[in-house]
Design an enzyme around this catalytic site. Sequence first.
Site, PDB file in Angstrom:
ATOM      1  N   ARG A  70      20.033  -4.355  -4.891  1.00 14.06           N
ATOM      2  CA  ARG A  70      20.412  -5.615  -5.817  1.00 14.06           C
ATOM      3  C   ARG A  70      21.063  -5.121  -7.073  1.00 14.06           C
ATOM      4  NH1 ARG A  70      15.622  -6.555  -3.246  1.00 14.06           N
ATOM      5  NH2 ARG A  70      14.481  -5.487  -4.896  1.00 14.06           N
ATOM      6  N   GLU A  72       4.601   4.989  -5.888  1.00 16.65           N
ATOM      7  CA  GLU A  72       3.289   5.123  -5.562  1.00 16.65           C
ATOM      8  C   GLU A  72       2.683   5.503  -4.279  1.00 16.65           C
ATOM      9  OE1 GLU A  72       5.070   1.007  -5.009  1.00 16.65           O
ATOM     10  OE2 GLU A  72       5.196   2.590  -6.510  1.00 16.65           O
TER      11      GLU A  72
END
Length: 188
Positions: free
Chosen positions: A76, A113
């Site tokens: 994006r 993560e």
Amino acid sequence: MTETHSAQVRGDSGREVAELVASRVLDVPDFPKPGVMFKDLMPLFADGDVFREVVDGIVRHHGRDSFDTVAGIEARGFVIAAAIAYATGVGVVPVRKAGKLPRAAYAASYALEYGEATLEVHQDAFTAGHRVLVVDDVLATGGTAQATLDLVERAGGTVAGFTVLLELGFLGGRKRLAPRPVHALLTV
């Protein structure tokens, strides 16, 4: 889905711009996995008037003459970078996921993560001292941003600024990028 709203809407370009961004962010629960609240910015991109105001706000903040090119982080960030580059008459450089660039590239890996990711930029993307405005949609933990800023500098560019539409302040990305300044239109 719910819109992102807060009585304490804030951003580095003032409350009005922050409210504008907040009005076009949708919360999507449990995406991409259970327990995650995804912040969907596609309604902002789809609204031409709002998108124009956001791009103009970024240009106003940094100043038209403060950068020579815009680097957008996949994916994006490409949309934002292209619009800013067009509005200011400068070039645009994509910072891509590993294996997407056809020529010699610098690579930087960073922790996620759930694993590791790698970004790349062409080695000849910038000339020495080229002032680069780096943009992305969201700043979370700062791993992607840190890798990108390092890549810009390795490729010979000088980071002129870093802007995101949305900062997830509770994840501490801004602290990770210090002392580099971060410009977020909306911080939640």
